[in-house]
Design a protein around this motif. Structure first.
Motif, short mmCIF file in Angstrom:
data_model
loop_
_atom_site.label_atom_id
_atom_site.label_comp_id
_atom_site.label_asym_id
_atom_site.label_seq_id
_atom_site.Cartn_x
_atom_site.Cartn_y
_atom_site.Cartn_z
N HIS A 59 -1.72 -1.46 -3.40
CA HIS A 59 -0.45 -2.07 -3.82
C HIS A 59 -0.69 -3.29 -2.84
CE1 HIS A 59 0.27 -0.23 -7.45
NE2 HIS A 59 -0.04 0.77 -7.09
N TRP A 60 -0.27 -3.21 -1.99
CA TRP A 60 -0.47 -3.85 -0.14
C TRP A 60 -2.10 -3.99 0.55
CZ3 TRP A 60 3.18 -6.92 2.78
CH2 TRP A 60 3.05 -7.42 3.46
N PRO A 61 -3.12 -4.93 -0.39
CA PRO A 61 -4.29 -4.25 0.27
C PRO A 61 -4.63 -4.74 1.98
CG PRO A 61 -4.93 -5.14 -2.12
CD PRO A 61 -2.63 -5.37 -1.36
N ASN A 62 -5.03 -3.88 1.98
CA ASN A 62 -4.99 -4.36 3.93
C ASN A 62 -6.42 -6.09 3.55
OD1 ASN A 62 -5.32 -4.38 6.42
ND2 ASN A 62 -7.55 -3.22 6.28
N LYS A 63 -5.23 -6.50 4.72
CA LYS A 63 -6.07 -8.47 5.57
C LYS A 63 -6.09 -8.32 4.11
CE LYS A 63 -8.30 -6.79 9.65
NZ LYS A 63 -9.46 -6.39 10.40
N GLN A 108 -2.96 2.91 5.34
CA GLN A 108 -4.00 1.68 4.06
C GLN A 108 -3.42 0.50 4.32
OE1 GLN A 108 -3.86 3.38 0.35
NE2 GLN A 108 -4.92 5.28 1.19
N SER A 109 -2.19 0.25 5.17
CA SER A 109 -1.98 -1.04 4.84
C SER A 109 -0.72 -1.40 5.72
CB SER A 109 -1.43 -2.13 3.75
OG SER A 109 0.10 -0.53 3.22
N GLU A 110 0.37 -2.85 5.60
CA GLU A 110 0.85 -2.98 6.86
C GLU A 110 2.17 -2.27 6.24
OE1 GLU A 110 1.76 -7.10 7.59
OE2 GLU A 110 0.00 -7.56 7.91
N TRP A 111 2.06 -1.51 5.07
CA TRP A 111 3.55 -1.48 4.42
C TRP A 111 4.54 -0.09 4.18
CZ3 TRP A 111 5.69 2.95 1.44
CH2 TRP A 111 6.06 2.93 1.00
N GLU A 112 3.15 0.86 4.89
CA GLU A 112 4.16 2.19 5.63
C GLU A 112 3.96 1.83 7.58
OE1 GLU A 112 -0.45 2.24 5.84
OE2 GLU A 112 0.62 1.49 4.74
N THR A 113 4.10 1.19 7.67
CA THR A 113 4.51 0.96 8.91
C THR A 113 6.15 1.14 9.06
OG1 THR A 113 3.42 -1.89 9.72
CG2 THR A 113 2.30 0.59 10.30
N PHE A 114 6.12 -0.58 8.24
CA PHE A 114 7.99 -0.85 8.08
C PHE A 114 8.71 0.13 7.12
CE2 PHE A 114 5.54 -4.73 8.38
CZ PHE A 114 6.26 -5.45 8.98
N PHE A 115 7.74 0.57 6.07
CA PHE A 115 8.49 1.54 5.51
C PHE A 115 9.34 2.63 5.84
CE2 PHE A 115 8.60 5.52 2.35
CZ PHE A 115 9.81 5.17 2.26
N LEU A 116 7.56 3.60 6.65
CA LEU A 116 8.26 5.02 7.42
C LEU A 116 9.47 5.21 9.16
CD1 LEU A 116 5.02 6.74 8.11
CD2 LEU A 116 6.61 6.76 6.18
N GLN A 117 9.21 3.44 9.03
CA GLN A 117 10.84 3.56 9.43
C GLN A 117 11.93 3.02 9.28
OE1 GLN A 117 11.27 3.14 12.97
NE2 GLN A 117 8.97 2.69 14.14
N THR A 118 12.16 3.23 8.20
CA THR A 118 13.59 3.28 7.33
C THR A 118 13.75 4.69 7.28
OG1 THR A 118 12.18 3.06 5.11
CG2 THR A 118 12.88 1.08 6.05
N GLU A 122 -13.24 6.92 3.32
CA GLU A 122 -12.69 8.60 3.75
C GLU A 122 -13.31 8.59 5.40
OE1 GLU A 122 -15.42 11.63 2.96
OE2 GLU A 122 -15.14 11.58 1.20
N GLY A 123 -11.86 8.88 6.47
CA GLY A 123 -12.35 8.03 8.14
C GLY A 123 -12.05 9.13 8.51
N SER A 124 -11.79 9.41 10.00
CA SER A 124 -11.33 11.14 10.20
C SER A 124 -10.44 10.89 11.10
CB SER A 124 -12.66 11.06 11.82
OG SER A 124 -12.99 9.60 12.55
N PHE A 125 -9.83 12.22 11.13
CA PHE A 125 -8.82 12.14 12.00
C PHE A 125 -8.94 12.69 13.27
CE2 PHE A 125 -7.88 11.96 7.20
CZ PHE A 125 -6.73 11.36 6.90
N GLU A 137 -6.39 8.72 12.26
CA GLU A 137 -6.93 7.12 11.68
C GLU A 137 -7.03 6.26 12.19
OE1 GLU A 137 -7.45 7.71 6.60
OE2 GLU A 137 -5.82 6.81 7.68
N GLY A 138 -6.76 6.12 13.40
CA GLY A 138 -6.43 4.96 14.33
C GLY A 138 -6.95 3.44 13.32
N THR A 139 -7.00 3.64 12.77
CA THR A 139 -7.51 1.71 11.88
C THR A 139 -6.77 2.27 10.57
OG1 THR A 139 -8.24 -0.39 11.68
CG2 THR A 139 -9.40 2.35 11.52
N ARG A 140 -6.53 1.23 9.65
CA ARG A 140 -6.12 1.44 8.45
C ARG A 140 -7.42 0.93 7.36
NH1 ARG A 140 -3.36 -3.71 10.00
NH2 ARG A 140 -0.99 -3.17 10.07
N LEU A 141 -7.36 1.78 6.47
CA LEU A 141 -8.51 1.99 5.45
C LEU A 141 -8.28 1.83 3.98
CD1 LEU A 141 -9.77 5.76 6.83
CD2 LEU A 141 -11.11 3.92 7.59
#
Length: 240
Positions: A193-197, A84-94, A165-168, A156-160
């Motif tokens: 809380h961190w809306p995309n773009k 959904q946003s940039e946030w999870e790309t940072f968090f999951l690495q921690t 609803e997207g395809s997995f 999902e390939g991209t942020r939604l």
């Protein structure tokens, strides 16, 4: 007045983020780059931890992690998450285990950020070449899993936006079944809380939920994929 206040807080966040990113990226490139991969990973990800703290301090965006007991402490696995946003790309690495992330190759060309990102050895794909990208994920992903590393994929390939609803794609399930490693589903509501773009950040709590590892031994890709996506879909609303 509230929007103005949130704008000022977001501005302070980005100023601190950019200045720190430039300085820490240079430090990583000049010093940490010479350290072996598994040992340098925690040092590079230290920036992510600062970023999460800085976001909470400036914008009031905090997080809660559920299901951390499901995270394998040893052995390879494939993790799939909604995006959904940039946030999870940072968090999951921690998370405790280093994760190899599948991402779009354009990110590696972003000044400072992309240069330091290369040190994490991600699997960078060209999304315009879907067939070749899938082959690359399966080939390089299998190599990394055989080396005992964890792999992170956003199917999902991209942020939604939240609620969209997207395809997995089945790439994560295919890779997990091929390597005979567990598939770990993750769901969150970071986009609230961190809306995309969007510049503004919305104060509040992001909930990240890790599901129980899904066994792939002796199972078909479709079966594993449906179970994982079903869990993510079921818990999507529950992450709010």
């Amino acid at each position: 007045m509230t929007k103005l206040w949130h704008s000022l807080r977001a501005l302070v966040f980005y100023i601190g983020y950019v200045l720190t990113l430039i300085g820490y990226s240079l430090f990583c490139l000049l010093v940490i780059a010479w350290v072996p991969y598994r040992k340098r990973h925690p040092y590079i990800v230290a920036f992510n931890r600062f970023y999460l703290w800085w976001l909470r301090w400036t914008c009031g965006v905090r997080y809660r992690l559920e299901g951390v007991e499901h995270l394998p402490m040893e052995g390879a696995f494939v993790m799939i998450s909604n995006h959904q946003s940039e946030w999870e790309t940072f968090f999951l690495q921690t998370l405790p285990r280093p994760l190899v992330t599948v991402l779009k190759k354009e990110l590696l060309s972003v000044p400072f950020f992309g240069w330091a990102l290369r040190l994490l050895r991600p699997i960078a794909i060209d999304r315009s070449q879907k067939t070749n990208a899938l082959k690359q994920i399966l080939r390089q992903g299998k190599e990394r899993l055989e080396a005992g590393e964890g792999l992170l994929i956003f199917p999902e390939g991209t942020r939604l936006d939240p609620g969209a609803e997207g395809s997995f794609s089945k790439g994560g399930a295919s890779l997990a079944c091929m390597a005979k490693v567990p598939l770990l589903p993750v769901v969150h509501n970071a986009g609230e809380h961190w809306p995309n773009k969007r510049f503004l950040k919305v104060p509040g709590e992001i909930v990240v939920r890790i599901g129980a590892p899904i066994s792939t031994e002796g199972r078909k890709v479709d079966e594993v994929h449906e179970q994982a996506v079903g869990w993510i879909t079921q818990h999507m609303k529950g992450s709010r």
